[in-house]
Design a protein around this motif. Structure first.
Motif, PDB file in Angstrom:
ATOM      1  N   THR A  17      41.936  35.177  28.200  1.00  0.00           N
ATOM      2  CA  THR A  17      42.800  35.249  29.271  1.00  0.00           C
ATOM      3  C   THR A  17      43.828  36.272  29.349  1.00  0.00           C
ATOM      4  N   ALA A  18      43.993  37.245  30.178  1.00  0.00           N
ATOM      5  CA  ALA A  18      44.811  38.605  29.850  1.00  0.00           C
ATOM      6  C   ALA A  18      45.474  38.969  31.279  1.00  0.00           C
ATOM      7  N   PRO A  19      46.807  39.549  31.106  1.00  0.00           N
ATOM      8  CA  PRO A  19      47.455  39.993  32.417  1.00  0.00           C
ATOM      9  C   PRO A  19      46.708  40.862  33.392  1.00  0.00           C
ATOM     10  N   ALA A  20      45.998  41.787  32.925  1.00  0.00           N
ATOM     11  CA  ALA A  20      45.568  42.984  33.908  1.00  0.00           C
ATOM     12  C   ALA A  20      44.653  42.307  35.029  1.00  0.00           C
ATOM     13  N   PRO A  21      43.524  41.531  34.447  1.00  0.00           N
ATOM     14  CA  PRO A  21      42.653  40.988  35.530  1.00  0.00           C
ATOM     15  C   PRO A  21      43.461  40.203  36.646  1.00  0.00           C
ATOM     16  N   ALA A  22      44.323  39.336  35.902  1.00  0.00           N
ATOM     17  CA  ALA A  22      45.003  38.599  36.956  1.00  0.00           C
ATOM     18  C   ALA A  22      45.765  39.328  37.791  1.00  0.00           C
ATOM     19  N   ARG A  43      43.692  40.819  40.605  1.00  0.00           N
ATOM     20  CA  ARG A  43      43.413  39.725  41.808  1.00  0.00           C
ATOM     21  C   ARG A  43      44.493  39.773  42.837  1.00  0.00           C
ATOM     22  N   ILE A  44      45.836  39.657  42.351  1.00  0.00           N
ATOM     23  CA  ILE A  44      47.148  39.604  43.051  1.00  0.00           C
ATOM     24  C   ILE A  44      47.181  40.930  44.082  1.00  0.00           C
ATOM     25  N   LEU A  45      47.178  42.083  43.433  1.00  0.00           N
ATOM     26  CA  LEU A  45      46.981  43.225  44.121  1.00  0.00           C
ATOM     27  C   LEU A  45      46.037  43.315  45.356  1.00  0.00           C
ATOM     28  N   LYS A  46      44.821  42.818  45.126  1.00  0.00           N
ATOM     29  CA  LYS A  46      43.822  42.831  46.383  1.00  0.00           C
ATOM     30  C   LYS A  46      44.346  41.758  47.331  1.00  0.00           C
ATOM     31  N   GLU A  47      44.844  40.523  46.786  1.00  0.00           N
ATOM     32  CA  GLU A  47      44.956  39.340  47.673  1.00  0.00           C
ATOM     33  C   GLU A  47      46.188  39.957  48.696  1.00  0.00           C
ATOM     34  N   ARG A  48      47.237  40.638  48.297  1.00  0.00           N
ATOM     35  CA  ARG A  48      48.284  41.067  48.836  1.00  0.00           C
ATOM     36  C   ARG A  48      48.314  42.475  49.497  1.00  0.00           C
ATOM     37  N   ASN A  49      47.085  43.055  49.290  1.00  0.00           N
ATOM     38  CA  ASN A  49      46.941  44.397  49.893  1.00  0.00           C
ATOM     39  C   ASN A  49      48.183  45.249  49.229  1.00  0.00           C
ATOM     40  N   LEU A  50      48.342  45.241  48.066  1.00  0.00           N
ATOM     41  CA  LEU A  50      49.318  46.086  47.520  1.00  0.00           C
ATOM     42  C   LEU A  50      48.863  47.247  46.592  1.00  0.00           C
ATOM     43  N   ARG A  51      49.474  48.422  46.611  1.00  0.00           N
ATOM     44  CA  ARG A  51      48.748  49.638  46.155  1.00  0.00           C
ATOM     45  C   ARG A  51      49.814  50.052  45.145  1.00  0.00           C
ATOM     46  N   GLU A  59      57.929  40.093  39.509  1.00  0.00           N
ATOM     47  CA  GLU A  59      56.964  38.911  39.351  1.00  0.00           C
ATOM     48  C   GLU A  59      56.101  39.154  37.968  1.00  0.00           C
ATOM     49  N   VAL A  60      56.384  38.183  37.130  1.00  0.00           N
ATOM     50  CA  VAL A  60      55.638  38.021  36.030  1.00  0.00           C
ATOM     51  C   VAL A  60      54.177  37.735  35.800  1.00  0.00           C
ATOM     52  N   VAL A  61      53.353  38.385  35.508  1.00  0.00           N
ATOM     53  CA  VAL A  61      51.737  38.115  35.378  1.00  0.00           C
ATOM     54  C   VAL A  61      51.405  38.006  33.818  1.00  0.00           C
ATOM     55  N   GLY A  62      51.072  36.620  33.142  1.00  0.00           N
ATOM     56  CA  GLY A  62      51.040  36.705  31.896  1.00  0.00           C
ATOM     57  C   GLY A  62      52.040  35.745  31.493  1.00  0.00           C
ATOM     58  N   LYS A  63      51.954  35.471  30.196  1.00  0.00           N
ATOM     59  CA  LYS A  63      52.948  34.501  29.378  1.00  0.00           C
ATOM     60  C   LYS A  63      54.331  35.127  29.597  1.00  0.00           C
TER      61      LYS A  63
END
Length: 265
Positions: free
Chosen positions: A78-83, A86-94, A182-186
């Protein structure tokens, strides 16, 4: 018998500072850690490697650990980049990326034209003034700046000593732009919950083992898990008098923790 080791079905292991110390040549395993991972797998306990590693793709990271002798696969990490993807795609962030060159392939499927957010990871030598200032300009030019940080660690240990981690640079951008990342990861709760879901184990039956008193231990405990701090990696004696976070136990290394846990399985 140690009360903290009872009724365990799954273990979450930090990687850097618990399994190995990173550094030139790929780093070196911490004594007993290769064998400890093998023993966990042989015991039938569920296992997840929960890392904030952002200097390489998961595939390259796992390949390095396998080269050091560890029994580990990409599907167990489990690592931050794949997570974050997913967030970028869900929120249409570039994203405008301020990350290590070796991590960029993780974002291959993400639209990065005309950025509307900044993603920051452990960029190491890419943390130049020019690169930080470029990220600052992207953020300050937005009506509602979005900064996504792949972890918030203060520092980590390599074979030649302690190194500044992403959190130090994240804080600089937060301060300059008067925003909160927004922190993604531990230590994000969602990150630990994702790892638990992937194991299929409730928090009350899981133990996190890490070297970071705040991001590993504190983050896991906030999710209802037990958490141990190893006296390896970035551990410092002053951690044992931390004003807010108290591990369920201290252990000298991963091998010692596994010895105690497997006595009760």
């Amino acid at each position: 018998m140690a009360a903290w080791a009872r009724a365990v079905r799954g273990l979450l292991l930090d990687v850097s500072g618990v399994l190995y110390d990173s550094g030139d040549g790929g780093g070196v395993p911490i004594a007993g850690s290769v064998e400890a991972v093998s023993r966990i797998k042989a015991s039938g306990l569920k296992l997840r490697f929960c890392t904030n590693e952002t200097q390489a793709t998961r595939e390259e990271f796992v390949k390095k650990l396998q080269g050091l002798g560890f029994d580990i696969s990409v599907a167990e990490v489990t690592a931050p980049a794949p997570a974050a993807c997913r967030i970028l795609k869900e929120r249409n962030l570039r994203p405008h990326l301020l990350v290590h060159d070796d991590l960029v392939p993780e974002f291959a499927g993400i639209d990065k034209t005309n950025p509307n957010c900044v993603v920051i990871g452990d960029a190491a030598e890419n943390f130049t003034y020019a690169n930080l200032n470029e990220a600052f300009r992207v953020l300050i030019g937005m009506e509602k700046p979005v900064l996504i940080s792949l972890g918030r660690g203060r520092y980590y240990k390599e074979t030649d000593g302690l190194k500044l981690d992403v959190g130090a640079y994240m804080k600089a951008l937060e301060y300059a732009c008067d925003i909160e990342a927004e922190v993604v990861g531990k230590p994000a709760k969602m990150f630990f919950e994702s790892a638990l879901a992937e194991m299929g184990v409730p928090p009350q039956q899981a133990i996190m083992i890490g070297d970071d008193i705040v991001n590993d231990v504190g983050g896991a405990q906030q999710c209802g898990m037990r958490a141990l701090q190893v006296r390896t990696g970035k551990y410092r004696p002053c951690d044992e008098s931390h004003p807010h976070v108290k591990p369920d136990a201290y252990v000298n290394n991963l091998a010692e923790a596994v010895d105690v846990i497997l006595q009760q399985v």
